[in-house]
Design a protein around this motif. Sequence first.
Motif, PDB file in Angstrom:
ATOM      1  N   LEU A 154      34.470  -6.294   1.272  1.00  0.00           N
ATOM      2  CA  LEU A 154      34.635  -5.926   2.682  1.00  0.00           C
ATOM      3  C   LEU A 154      34.145  -7.033   3.606  1.00  0.00           C
ATOM      4  CD1 LEU A 154      33.558  -2.170   2.581  1.00  0.00           C
ATOM      5  CD2 LEU A 154      35.846  -3.053   3.094  1.00  0.00           C
ATOM      6  N   ARG A 155      33.031  -7.657   3.250  1.00  0.00           N
ATOM      7  CA  ARG A 155      32.530  -8.747   4.089  1.00  0.00           C
ATOM      8  C   ARG A 155      33.518  -9.914   4.104  1.00  0.00           C
ATOM      9  NH1 ARG A 155      27.633  -7.438   1.150  1.00  0.00           N
ATOM     10  NH2 ARG A 155      26.320  -6.074   2.434  1.00  0.00           N
ATOM     11  N   ALA A 156      34.147 -10.168   2.960  1.00  0.00           N
ATOM     12  CA  ALA A 156      35.142 -11.241   2.901  1.00  0.00           C
ATOM     13  C   ALA A 156      36.356 -10.907   3.768  1.00  0.00           C
ATOM     14  CB  ALA A 156      35.570 -11.469   1.452  1.00  0.00           C
ATOM     15  N   ILE A 157      36.798  -9.659   3.738  1.00  0.00           N
ATOM     16  CA  ILE A 157      37.932  -9.234   4.570  1.00  0.00           C
ATOM     17  C   ILE A 157      37.571  -9.339   6.048  1.00  0.00           C
ATOM     18  CG2 ILE A 157      39.321  -7.224   5.234  1.00  0.00           C
ATOM     19  CD1 ILE A 157      39.269  -6.405   2.249  1.00  0.00           C
ATOM     20  N   ALA A 158      36.360  -8.958   6.392  1.00  0.00           N
ATOM     21  CA  ALA A 158      35.918  -9.060   7.784  1.00  0.00           C
ATOM     22  C   ALA A 158      35.927 -10.505   8.257  1.00  0.00           C
ATOM     23  CB  ALA A 158      34.514  -8.460   7.934  1.00  0.00           C
ATOM     24  N   ALA A 159      35.435 -11.400   7.422  1.00  0.00           N
ATOM     25  CA  ALA A 159      35.407 -12.817   7.791  1.00  0.00           C
ATOM     26  C   ALA A 159      36.806 -13.396   7.932  1.00  0.00           C
ATOM     27  CB  ALA A 159      34.618 -13.601   6.741  1.00  0.00           C
ATOM     28  N   GLU A 160      37.728 -12.907   7.118  1.00  0.00           N
ATOM     29  CA  GLU A 160      39.089 -13.432   7.114  1.00  0.00           C
ATOM     30  C   GLU A 160      39.937 -12.872   8.256  1.00  0.00           C
ATOM     31  OE1 GLU A 160      43.060 -13.031   4.280  1.00  0.00           O
ATOM     32  OE2 GLU A 160      41.071 -12.708   3.420  1.00  0.00           O
ATOM     33  N   THR A 161      39.736 -11.603   8.589  1.00  0.00           N
ATOM     34  CA  THR A 161      40.642 -10.921   9.521  1.00  0.00           C
ATOM     35  C   THR A 161      40.055 -10.653  10.899  1.00  0.00           C
ATOM     36  OG1 THR A 161      39.948  -8.685   8.861  1.00  0.00           O
ATOM     37  CG2 THR A 161      41.687  -9.743   7.553  1.00  0.00           C
ATOM     38  N   GLY A 162      38.731 -10.634  11.003  1.00  0.00           N
ATOM     39  CA  GLY A 162      38.098 -10.297  12.272  1.00  0.00           C
ATOM     40  C   GLY A 162      37.853  -8.809  12.450  1.00  0.00           C
ATOM     41  N   MET A 163      38.308  -7.976  11.514  1.00  0.00           N
ATOM     42  CA  MET A 163      37.982  -6.553  11.588  1.00  0.00           C
ATOM     43  C   MET A 163      36.484  -6.374  11.358  1.00  0.00           C
ATOM     44  SD  MET A 163      39.499  -3.330   9.350  1.00  0.00           S
ATOM     45  CE  MET A 163      38.797  -3.911   7.782  1.00  0.00           C
ATOM     46  N   GLU A 164      35.832  -5.609  12.206  1.00  0.00           N
ATOM     47  CA  GLU A 164      34.403  -5.379  12.068  1.00  0.00           C
ATOM     48  C   GLU A 164      34.127  -4.418  10.912  1.00  0.00           C
ATOM     49  OE1 GLU A 164      33.567  -5.808  16.877  1.00  0.00           O
ATOM     50  OE2 GLU A 164      33.383  -3.850  15.891  1.00  0.00           O
ATOM     51  N   VAL A 165      33.115  -4.730  10.119  1.00  0.00           N
ATOM     52  CA  VAL A 165      32.719  -3.890   8.997  1.00  0.00           C
ATOM     53  C   VAL A 165      31.274  -3.459   9.192  1.00  0.00           C
ATOM     54  CG1 VAL A 165      32.162  -3.908   6.531  1.00  0.00           C
ATOM     55  CG2 VAL A 165      34.363  -4.778   7.310  1.00  0.00           C
ATOM     56  N   VAL A 166      31.020  -2.174   8.967  1.00  0.00           N
ATOM     57  CA  VAL A 166      29.664  -1.634   9.003  1.00  0.00           C
ATOM     58  C   VAL A 166      29.406  -0.966   7.657  1.00  0.00           C
ATOM     59  CG1 VAL A 166      28.027  -0.096  10.153  1.00  0.00           C
ATOM     60  CG2 VAL A 166      29.876  -1.175  11.471  1.00  0.00           C
ATOM     61  N   ILE A 167      28.301  -1.317   7.026  1.00  0.00           N
ATOM     62  CA  ILE A 167      27.942  -0.753   5.725  1.00  0.00           C
ATOM     63  C   ILE A 167      26.681   0.083   5.878  1.00  0.00           C
ATOM     64  CG2 ILE A 167      27.134  -1.307   3.394  1.00  0.00           C
ATOM     65  CD1 ILE A 167      28.886  -3.918   3.689  1.00  0.00           C
ATOM     66  N   ILE A 168      26.748   1.325   5.398  1.00  0.00           N
ATOM     67  CA  ILE A 168      25.598   2.227   5.457  1.00  0.00           C
ATOM     68  C   ILE A 168      25.234   2.633   4.037  1.00  0.00           C
ATOM     69  CG2 ILE A 168      24.733   4.456   6.265  1.00  0.00           C
ATOM     70  CD1 ILE A 168      26.700   4.240   8.613  1.00  0.00           C
ATOM     71  N   ARG A 169      23.964   2.412   3.657  1.00  0.00           N
ATOM     72  CA  ARG A 169      23.490   2.793   2.327  1.00  0.00           C
ATOM     73  C   ARG A 169      22.509   3.960   2.438  1.00  0.00           C
ATOM     74  NH1 ARG A 169      21.584  -3.161   0.545  1.00  0.00           N
ATOM     75  NH2 ARG A 169      23.619  -4.237   0.581  1.00  0.00           N
ATOM     76  N   PRO A 170      22.972   5.182   2.209  1.00  0.00           N
ATOM     77  CA  PRO A 170      22.054   6.326   2.262  1.00  0.00           C
ATOM     78  C   PRO A 170      21.164   6.401   1.026  1.00  0.00           C
ATOM     79  CG  PRO A 170      24.374   6.981   2.533  1.00  0.00           C
ATOM     80  CD  PRO A 170      24.358   5.592   1.995  1.00  0.00           C
ATOM     81  N   THR A 171      20.003   6.981   1.212  1.00  0.00           N
ATOM     82  CA  THR A 171      19.175   7.421   0.093  1.00  0.00           C
ATOM     83  C   THR A 171      19.715   8.785  -0.350  1.00  0.00           C
ATOM     84  OG1 THR A 171      17.638   8.383   1.699  1.00  0.00           O
ATOM     85  CG2 THR A 171      17.135   6.172   0.891  1.00  0.00           C
ATOM     86  N   LEU A 172      18.945   9.529  -1.134  1.00  0.00           N
ATOM     87  CA  LEU A 172      19.364  10.866  -1.551  1.00  0.00           C
ATOM     88  C   LEU A 172      19.608  11.727  -0.313  1.00  0.00           C
ATOM     89  CD1 LEU A 172      19.756  13.088  -3.722  1.00  0.00           C
ATOM     90  CD2 LEU A 172      17.320  13.601  -3.437  1.00  0.00           C
ATOM     91  N   VAL A 173      20.813  12.298  -0.228  1.00  0.00           N
ATOM     92  CA  VAL A 173      21.192  13.118   0.922  1.00  0.00           C
ATOM     93  C   VAL A 173      21.005  14.593   0.561  1.00  0.00           C
ATOM     94  CG1 VAL A 173      22.998  13.630   2.606  1.00  0.00           C
ATOM     95  CG2 VAL A 173      22.932  11.380   1.500  1.00  0.00           C
TER      96      VAL A 173
END
Length: 321
Positions: A154-173
């Motif tokens: 996803l980070r590579a796609i964001a760098a290539e296309t300009g689409m913003e990427v946000v990554i969220i890593r939850p703990t136990l929900v």
Amino acid sequence: MLKKALLTGCTGFVGRPLLARLSTDGFSVVACSRAPISDLPASTTNALVSTIDSVTDWQAALAGVEVVIHSAARVHVMNDQSSDPLADFRKVNVEGTLNLARQAAEARVRRFIFISSIKVNGEGTPVGTPYTADAQPAPADPYGISKMEAEQGLRAIAAETGMEVVIIRPTLVYGPGVKANFLSMMRWLHKGVPLPFGAIHNRRSLVALDNLVDLIVTCIDHPAAANQTFLVSDGEDLSTTELLRRMGTALGKPARLLPVPSWVLESGAAMLGKKALSQRLCGSLQVDISKTRELLGWEPPVSVDTALRKTAENFLEHQTQ
């Protein structure tokens, strides 16, 4: 004009309340599911997606969409019987995610929010040494590896296309409808079963379902969220002993906890082939959410005790049905 969002995993534990929140907040939502959804909220359309893999066609579903929230995944399961678990996880969690992201970028989607996992960081921490969002990943199982690889793509796609990427890593929900070990814990407490967890001095970060949903919604528009990775928790770490006591209070069933030393439990679990379970009960896993707080100005809106009470009320309601 309503802001249009595409949501995957909308019938799941996180997706269902997230869909409700988006509708309440005035979003027009394309809810992607395998089977038709009968009780859709207002301003929501249903897009049927039979599988999520490298060849799924998202073009029609992405029409006019401004933000994608990708919460669907092949999830971590105990005792996976697959002959090649990593390959199976990659088909959905890596290839499926990146295929959706590439098509989203082509459709000029502005932002792609990916619900990852704390397993990208690893399986546990020493007490007082929490994971941070920008630390070196160290996944230890196929699920965590697949989520890490999806993040990298996803980070590579964001760098290539300009689409913003946000990554969220939850703990136990946890929250209403929670399954697995958390549900088992509530059942034990509700029955008044004495439990050998009265002397566990670990520290674990958890996140209430309402708090996770609130952070996801915050990340839809917040300018500082673009191309960032965030950890999320309730902001209060608990020992297993403390969690059981507070859950018992929420259930109206005081926890009956026996002070068995954690090393005894860990040794017994190892002999029974239950080392992973003992790690969850006796080991520590803490996260530092200071980046989430400082960059987004975000605070968990729901306290641990409020979230436990809401979880307990849902459990008790279904116990009597």
